[in-house]
Design an enzyme around this catalytic site. Structure first.
Site, PDB file in Angstrom:
ATOM      1  N   LYS A 114     -75.140 -58.441  23.840  1.00 35.51           N
ATOM      2  CA  LYS A 114     -75.021 -57.776  25.141  1.00 35.51           C
ATOM      3  C   LYS A 114     -74.050 -56.628  24.927  1.00 35.51           C
ATOM      4  O   LYS A 114     -72.836 -56.822  24.866  1.00 35.51           O
ATOM      5  CB  LYS A 114     -74.477 -58.731  26.211  1.00 35.51           C
ATOM      6  CG  LYS A 114     -74.441 -58.093  27.585  1.00 35.51           C
ATOM      7  CD  LYS A 114     -73.726 -58.962  28.586  1.00 35.51           C
ATOM      8  CE  LYS A 114     -72.469 -58.344  29.141  1.00 35.51           C
ATOM      9  NZ  LYS A 114     -72.393 -56.908  29.299  1.00 35.51           N
ATOM     10  N   GLU A 136     -61.440 -62.370  21.105  1.00 32.96           N
ATOM     11  CA  GLU A 136     -60.446 -61.331  20.812  1.00 32.96           C
ATOM     12  C   GLU A 136     -60.141 -60.675  22.149  1.00 32.96           C
ATOM     13  O   GLU A 136     -60.957 -59.920  22.676  1.00 32.96           O
ATOM     14  CB  GLU A 136     -61.046 -60.361  19.781  1.00 32.96           C
ATOM     15  CG  GLU A 136     -60.029 -59.534  19.061  1.00 32.96           C
ATOM     16  CD  GLU A 136     -59.921 -58.171  19.662  1.00 32.96           C
ATOM     17  OE1 GLU A 136     -59.067 -58.020  20.577  1.00 32.96           O
ATOM     18  OE2 GLU A 136     -60.668 -57.278  19.238  1.00 32.96           O
ATOM     19  N   CYS A 179     -56.984 -52.474  22.199  1.00 32.64           N
ATOM     20  CA  CYS A 179     -56.248 -53.683  22.596  1.00 32.64           C
ATOM     21  C   CYS A 179     -55.025 -53.897  21.704  1.00 32.64           C
ATOM     22  O   CYS A 179     -54.219 -54.783  21.986  1.00 32.64           O
ATOM     23  CB  CYS A 179     -57.161 -54.891  22.621  1.00 32.64           C
ATOM     24  SG  CYS A 179     -58.003 -55.123  21.086  1.00 32.64           S
ATOM     25  N   GLU A 225     -51.386 -54.767  30.597  1.00 29.85           N
ATOM     26  CA  GLU A 225     -51.838 -53.773  29.621  1.00 29.85           C
ATOM     27  C   GLU A 225     -52.280 -52.499  30.359  1.00 29.85           C
ATOM     28  O   GLU A 225     -53.210 -52.549  31.175  1.00 29.85           O
ATOM     29  CB  GLU A 225     -53.045 -54.400  28.902  1.00 29.85           C
ATOM     30  CG  GLU A 225     -53.319 -53.910  27.541  1.00 29.85           C
ATOM     31  CD  GLU A 225     -54.513 -54.669  26.914  1.00 29.85           C
ATOM     32  OE1 GLU A 225     -55.189 -55.466  27.594  1.00 29.85           O
ATOM     33  OE2 GLU A 225     -54.761 -54.425  25.731  1.00 29.85           O
TER      34      GLU A 225
END
Ligand code: SIN
Length: 474
Positions: free
Chosen positions: A169, A244, A278, A378
């Site tokens: 996906k 992750e 990230c 973040e």
């Protein structure tokens, strides 16, 4: 309705228009697969997987991967252009990402041939005991928009090297790069049915991948909240999972650091892909003795960044992925200002518009503290918040005071401190005197709520394998 799954593509009703981050105008439309398309793709991948594994050796799968790698390198300019248009990152960064993406394929082309079992001395008389490694089966692959090429190859290359099939996906914001990579994979000779790609905007698609019993493994890169939800869903059929997830990376600059090197490392870690990785520096801790010098030097470097369309060769900072991403930075800055921080460079003026592109001014703030939103959330954008600290003990406490644990960086000339702090940072990846830690050979992954599993490296293949023991009476 879907058609053509046998060639690896699901063709369904077109999605609503995708927007170019650089102009906020239409880029195009792709298939918008529904759940039936996913079920069909999963079944097709399931039927194809044993044939793929039993009819190829590790070396043959490695050869196919190498051909895929070579085609990507031969077409890197075209893929980089697609990536630049749909993601917004500069053409130079997009080209760098394509080469980075290809490096995972060549790495796992080699690893495919090095999938060793062991022989074990049996405690039973006249018995031979050994192990072999087998593919886990069909893998559901869910990837993010910030690395539209590399996050596909970092997962798909080891899966195929192991002999798995995949149902991907791709990110709904950036599906084109994945489709281009898929076309080249099929051209390279990888069996199309083992490589299913289903672009979709349907959020239930991830649920289908995580719950369908024919899928044996989920590999996901994205937010911690979605990762937790997928892990719960995958537990229903005890699927393997690699997650992750989000980060909140600290950069620590000690008094004894080479400040120029610390500024360069921070620039790379913070402003790569306009702050949308990230492993980006999210909190910059600078020791009191060098905070003034570091801040001045960082501001001098940030003031040279050029924001603009990724197609303009002079641009260093492309747009963010969408208007919401810019709004988040605005909120982080506003919150920090309201609690006493100061904008040293940049800032987002009131009434700032993203109507003509999702651009975000690179911003440096000083006087940031643990009570501000940016300390815990973040930013995923070009905001560099500077926190001042006094002692090593204090900064380790601050750096580890987060539920995340993906990457951490620090700068020091003291060898003892280098080893000590590297050990004590609660993260999966550490950069000492560098902001550059990602490479095909380096294990990539986190601890705590940044997830589990390792991608790339000598560990990446086994994420897609199971160990079978064979006991033979002789
Ligand atoms: C990511 O942001 O998920 C990946 C960054 C990298 O590979 O360096």
């Amino acid at each position: 309705m879907s058609q053509g799954l046998s060639n690896g593509y699901a063709i369904s009703d077109p999605s609503e228009a995708l927007k170019k981050p650089s102009t906020a105008t239409e880029l195009g439309r792709v298939a918008d697969c529904n759940l039936d398309d996913f079920k069909e793709a999963i079944q097709s991948a399931y039927d194809a997987q044993p044939k793929f594994f039993y009819n190829t050796t590790g070396k043959q799968r490695g050869d196919l991967l190498r051909k895929w790698h070579d085609l990507i390198i031969a077409n890197q300019d075209d893929i980089a252009l697609i990536l630049c248009l749909e993601n917004g990152k500069t053409l130079a960064e997009a080209t760098g990402e394509v080469v980075y993406a290809a490096s995972f394929i060549s790495w796992f082309a080699e690893e495919a041939t090095r999938s060793y079992g062991v022989t074990i001395p049996s405690s039973y008389p006249n018995t031979a005991l050994s192990t072999i490694k087998e593919p886990v089966g069909v893998c559901g692959i869910i990837t993010p928009w910030n690395f539209p090429a590399a996050m596909i190859t970092r997962k798909v290359a080891p899966a195929l090297a192991a002999g798995c099939s995949v149902v991907i996906k791709p990110p709904s914001e950036t599906p084109y790069t994945c489709l281009a990579l898929t076309k080249l994979a099929v051209e390279a000779g990888l069996p199309p049915a083992t490589f299913q790609v289903c672009p979709t905007k349907d959020r239930q698609a991830a649920t289908e991948l995580a719950t369908n019993p024919l899928i044996r493994k989920i590999s996901f890169t994205g937010s911690t909240n979605v990762g937790k939800m997928l892990a719960k869903l995958a537990a229903g059929t005890l699927k393997r999972t690699s997650l992750e997830l989000g980060g909140n990376a600290p950069v620590i600059v000690f008094n004894d650091a080479d400040i120029d090197a610390a500024v360069e490392g921070t620039m790379f870690s913070k402003f790569r892909c306009t702050g949308q990785t990230c492993v980006c520096a999210n909190r910059i801790y600078v020791q009191s003795g060098v905070v003034k010098e570091f801040t001045e030097k960082l501001v001098a470097r940030v003031s040279k960044l050029k924001v603009g369309s990724g197609l303009d060769p002079s641009t260093t900072q492309g747009p963010l992925v969408n208007a919401a991403a810019v709004k988040k930075i605005h909120e982080h800055i506003g919150d920090a200002l309201s609690k006493g921080a100061k904008v040293e460079f940049g800032g987002i003026p009131e009434g700032y518009s993203t109507n003509n592109g999702f651009y975000c001014p690179p911003t440096v703030m000083s006087g940031v503290t643990a009570s501000m939103i940016v300390a815990n959330d973040e930013s995923f954008g070009p905001l560099a918040p500077i926190f001042e600290f006094g002692t090593e003990e204090e900064v380790l406490q601050l750096a580890n005071d987060t539920e995340f644990g993906l990457a951490g960086y620090f700068f020091t000339r003291d060898i003892g401190k280098a080893h000590r702090v590297a050990q004590r940072l609660q993260v999966g990846m550490v950069g000492v005197n560098t902001g550059k830690i990602s490479a095909a050979e380096a294990p990539f992954g986190g601890v705590k709520e940044s997830g589990y599993g390792r991608e790339g490296s000598l560990y990446g293949l086994e994420e897609y394998q199971t160990i079978k023991s064979i006991t033979v009476a002789i």
